[in-house]
Scaffold this motif. Structure first.
Motif, PDB file in Angstrom:
ATOM      1  N   TYR A 170      18.395  34.805   9.529  1.00 46.57           N
ATOM      2  CA  TYR A 170      18.217  35.115   8.111  1.00 46.57           C
ATOM      3  C   TYR A 170      19.577  35.084   7.430  1.00 46.57           C
ATOM      4  O   TYR A 170      20.545  35.643   7.938  1.00 46.57           O
ATOM      5  N   LYS A 171      19.636  34.444   6.279  1.00 43.87           N
ATOM      6  CA  LYS A 171      20.873  34.381   5.492  1.00 43.87           C
ATOM      7  C   LYS A 171      20.675  35.237   4.245  1.00 43.87           C
ATOM      8  O   LYS A 171      19.951  34.875   3.324  1.00 43.87           O
ATOM      9  N   VAL A 172      21.303  36.424   4.240  1.00 47.48           N
ATOM     10  CA  VAL A 172      21.209  37.359   3.122  1.00 47.48           C
ATOM     11  C   VAL A 172      22.571  37.399   2.438  1.00 47.48           C
ATOM     12  O   VAL A 172      23.517  37.991   2.952  1.00 47.48           O
ATOM     13  N   GLY A 173      22.675  36.757   1.279  1.00 54.40           N
ATOM     14  CA  GLY A 173      23.975  36.663   0.617  1.00 54.40           C
ATOM     15  C   GLY A 173      24.938  35.865   1.472  1.00 54.40           C
ATOM     16  O   GLY A 173      24.633  34.762   1.924  1.00 54.40           O
ATOM     17  N   SER A 174      26.100  36.442   1.749  1.00 54.01           N
ATOM     18  CA  SER A 174      27.108  35.756   2.557  1.00 54.01           C
ATOM     19  C   SER A 174      26.975  36.071   4.042  1.00 54.01           C
ATOM     20  O   SER A 174      27.713  35.531   4.862  1.00 54.01           O
ATOM     21  N   ARG A 175      26.042  36.933   4.401  1.00 56.44           N
ATOM     22  CA  ARG A 175      25.916  37.369   5.795  1.00 56.44           C
ATOM     23  C   ARG A 175      24.703  36.727   6.462  1.00 56.44           C
ATOM     24  O   ARG A 175      23.611  36.696   5.899  1.00 56.44           O
ATOM     25  N   GLU A 176      24.921  36.229   7.682  1.00 54.95           N
ATOM     26  CA  GLU A 176      23.819  35.685   8.469  1.00 54.95           C
ATOM     27  C   GLU A 176      23.440  36.683   9.555  1.00 54.95           C
ATOM     28  O   GLU A 176      24.298  37.190  10.278  1.00 54.95           O
ATOM     29  N   HIS A 177      22.156  36.978   9.641  1.00 57.89           N
ATOM     30  CA  HIS A 177      21.652  37.896  10.659  1.00 57.89           C
ATOM     31  C   HIS A 177      20.864  37.104  11.697  1.00 57.89           C
ATOM     32  O   HIS A 177      19.884  36.434  11.358  1.00 57.89           O
ATOM     33  N   ALA A 178      21.284  37.175  12.944  1.00 60.13           N
ATOM     34  CA  ALA A 178      20.493  36.628  14.044  1.00 60.13           C
ATOM     35  C   ALA A 178      19.634  37.761  14.589  1.00 60.13           C
ATOM     36  O   ALA A 178      20.154  38.786  15.035  1.00 60.13           O
ATOM     37  N   VAL A 179      18.320  37.594  14.523  1.00 62.15           N
ATOM     38  CA  VAL A 179      17.401  38.641  14.985  1.00 62.15           C
ATOM     39  C   VAL A 179      16.775  38.171  16.297  1.00 62.15           C
ATOM     40  O   VAL A 179      15.859  37.345  16.299  1.00 62.15           O
ATOM     41  N   PRO A 180      17.271  38.666  17.424  1.00 67.02           N
ATOM     42  CA  PRO A 180      16.747  38.218  18.714  1.00 67.02           C
ATOM     43  C   PRO A 180      15.463  38.942  19.096  1.00 67.02           C
ATOM     44  O   PRO A 180      15.034  39.890  18.425  1.00 67.02           O
ATOM     45  N   GLN A 181      14.883  38.504  20.168  1.00 67.84           N
ATOM     46  CA  GLN A 181      13.651  39.091  20.691  1.00 67.84           C
ATOM     47  C   GLN A 181      13.789  40.602  20.875  1.00 67.84           C
ATOM     48  O   GLN A 181      14.788  41.094  21.372  1.00 67.84           O
ATOM     49  N   GLY A 182      12.770  41.344  20.416  1.00 65.65           N
ATOM     50  CA  GLY A 182      12.781  42.791  20.569  1.00 65.65           C
ATOM     51  C   GLY A 182      13.570  43.528  19.511  1.00 65.65           C
ATOM     52  O   GLY A 182      13.787  44.734  19.623  1.00 65.65           O
ATOM     53  N   ASN A 183      14.011  42.811  18.455  1.00 64.90           N
ATOM     54  CA  ASN A 183      14.771  43.417  17.370  1.00 64.90           C
ATOM     55  C   ASN A 183      14.061  43.176  16.040  1.00 64.90           C
ATOM     56  O   ASN A 183      13.189  42.314  15.927  1.00 64.90           O
ATOM     57  N   PHE A 184      14.470  43.950  15.029  1.00 69.61           N
ATOM     58  CA  PHE A 184      13.899  43.766  13.700  1.00 69.61           C
ATOM     59  C   PHE A 184      15.002  43.837  12.649  1.00 69.61           C
ATOM     60  O   PHE A 184      16.106  44.323  12.905  1.00 69.61           O
ATOM     61  N   LEU A 185      14.672  43.342  11.464  1.00 68.06           N
ATOM     62  CA  LEU A 185      15.569  43.395  10.313  1.00 68.06           C
ATOM     63  C   LEU A 185      14.779  43.913   9.124  1.00 68.06           C
ATOM     64  O   LEU A 185      13.686  43.434   8.841  1.00 68.06           O
ATOM     65  N   LEU A 186      15.328  44.912   8.433  1.00 65.19           N
ATOM     66  CA  LEU A 186      14.751  45.424   7.194  1.00 65.19           C
ATOM     67  C   LEU A 186      15.575  44.921   6.023  1.00 65.19           C
ATOM     68  O   LEU A 186      16.805  44.926   6.085  1.00 65.19           O
ATOM     69  N   ALA A 187      14.919  44.485   4.953  1.00 65.80           N
ATOM     70  CA  ALA A 187      15.658  44.049   3.769  1.00 65.80           C
ATOM     71  C   ALA A 187      14.790  44.207   2.532  1.00 65.80           C
ATOM     72  O   ALA A 187      13.556  44.154   2.603  1.00 65.80           O
ATOM     73  N   CYS A 188      15.449  44.415   1.396  1.00 67.37           N
ATOM     74  CA  CYS A 188      14.744  44.588   0.129  1.00 67.37           C
ATOM     75  C   CYS A 188      14.372  43.250  -0.491  1.00 67.37           C
ATOM     76  O   CYS A 188      14.885  42.201  -0.110  1.00 67.37           O
ATOM     77  N   LYS A 189      13.493  43.335  -1.483  1.00 64.44           N
ATOM     78  CA  LYS A 189      13.119  42.149  -2.238  1.00 64.44           C
ATOM     79  C   LYS A 189      14.345  41.589  -2.939  1.00 64.44           C
ATOM     80  O   LYS A 189      15.056  42.295  -3.643  1.00 64.44           O
ATOM     81  N   GLN A 190      14.597  40.303  -2.711  1.00 63.39           N
ATOM     82  CA  GLN A 190      15.721  39.635  -3.354  1.00 63.39           C
ATOM     83  C   GLN A 190      15.539  38.128  -3.239  1.00 63.39           C
ATOM     84  O   GLN A 190      14.908  37.638  -2.303  1.00 63.39           O
TER      85      GLN A 190
END
Length: 301
Positions: free
Chosen positions: A54-74
């Motif tokens: 996931y690319k949120v702004g200037s930061r890229e998040h790699a979400v591997p198996q067994g993990n989650f990412l929370l983010a607001c509407k944008q």
């Protein structure tokens, strides 16, 4: 009654209608995917198998198996993967009304003293996006049960309005720590505070895994790319405890469990938990638990 649960496949991934600001759960099994609108709602992205980026702004998040990412509407949040193996994931969209309702219920209870500004935290740009292991979250069991219901083909009956409210209440508790940590870090710019907290989270995960082998706090500071002074000060500001005390508490708790098990001597346990000598260990243990380790061992025997 409309279903809260939908399945995304290679056949319908481009045609399925995905409304924003709705309480919906999507389960997908895909080999490739790209979207520029990954966070059309407040969302929880849980990767069951493989990895999603996931690319949120200037930061890229790699979400591997067994993990989650929370983010607001944008807007303009990219999500993508391209895999020879099937990527299995769950997207949980949560509408603002559900977040507001859960927050109202919690703040009305006398045993929850939430800061009034917490409600605004769930809106951009205040919200802190971070990848987290599902088993480290207070709603981890809820997500694991959801996966089981999907595998057993009963997710449509399992998910209802109460399920969403319970999940959001748990998310609020989970995020309250991040909210307080961001408030505690002394920096004028929000983005600077977020960057510091990202590094502190990396440090904390490192400490959780290596606390028995870390000899000096500087090792942790180097690992998260901070100076020792800045790391020490920021860690205390964010979490209300020094990194040294955090490590010490984890070692002492491990030592306590080993003493209770009764399989090793106190001297052996002190060395295993990286204490320089039995005197230092006994003094720290008694200060923490108000009982000498030798007496605890004798009591359990």
């Amino acid at each position: 009654m409309a279903s809260y649960f939908h399945t995304i496949t290679e056949n319908n991934k481009l045609t399925l209608n995905k409304p924003s600001d709705s309480d919906l759960v999507y389960y997908s099994e895909l080999n490739e995917w790209f979207t520029r609108n990954a966070f059309r709602s407040f969302s929880l992205k849980y990767v069951v198998d493989r990895c999603i980026y996931y690319k949120v702004g200037s930061r890229e998040h790699a979400v591997p198996q067994g993990n989650f990412l929370l983010a607001c509407k944008q807007p303009d949040v990219n999500a993508y993967f391209d895999s020879k193996n099937t990527v299995k994931s769950i997207c949980i969209d949560i509408c603002p009304a559900t977040v507001a309702e859960a927050f109202t219920v919690l703040t009305a209870q006398e045993d929850h003293d939430f800061d009034n500004y917490l409600a605004g935290y769930f809106k951009v740009p205040e919200f802190f996006e971070a990848v987290c292991p599902v088993n480290a979250a207070n709603f981890g069991n809820k997500l694991n049960e959801l996966v089981l219901s999907i595998r057993e083909g009963r997710a449509g009956d399992y998910i209802d309005r109460e399920w969403f409210l319970d999940l959001v209440e748990k998310i609020i508790f989970h995020e309250y720590g991040n909210y307080l940590a961001l408030k505690g870090i002394r920096s004028v710019k929000l983005e600077t505070r977020k960057e510091i907290l990202h590094r502190l989270k990396i440090a904390k995960q490192y400490m959780d895994g290596e606390y028995l082998s870390i000899d000096e706090i500087n090792q942790v500071a180097v690992f998260c790319n901070m100076s020792e002074f800045h790391f020490f000060r920021s860690f205390r500001q964010a979490f209300g405890i020094s990194p040294y005390q955090y490590l010490l508490n984890k070692r002492l708790e491990t030592a306590r469990q080993l003493i209770i098990s009764g399989h090793r001597s106190v001297t052996d346990i002190a060395a295993h938990c990286n204490f320089p000598d039995i005197y230092t260990f006994s003094k720290a243990f008694k200060r923490r638990y108000a009982i000498a380790p030798s007496r605890l061992s004798a009591t359990d025997s």
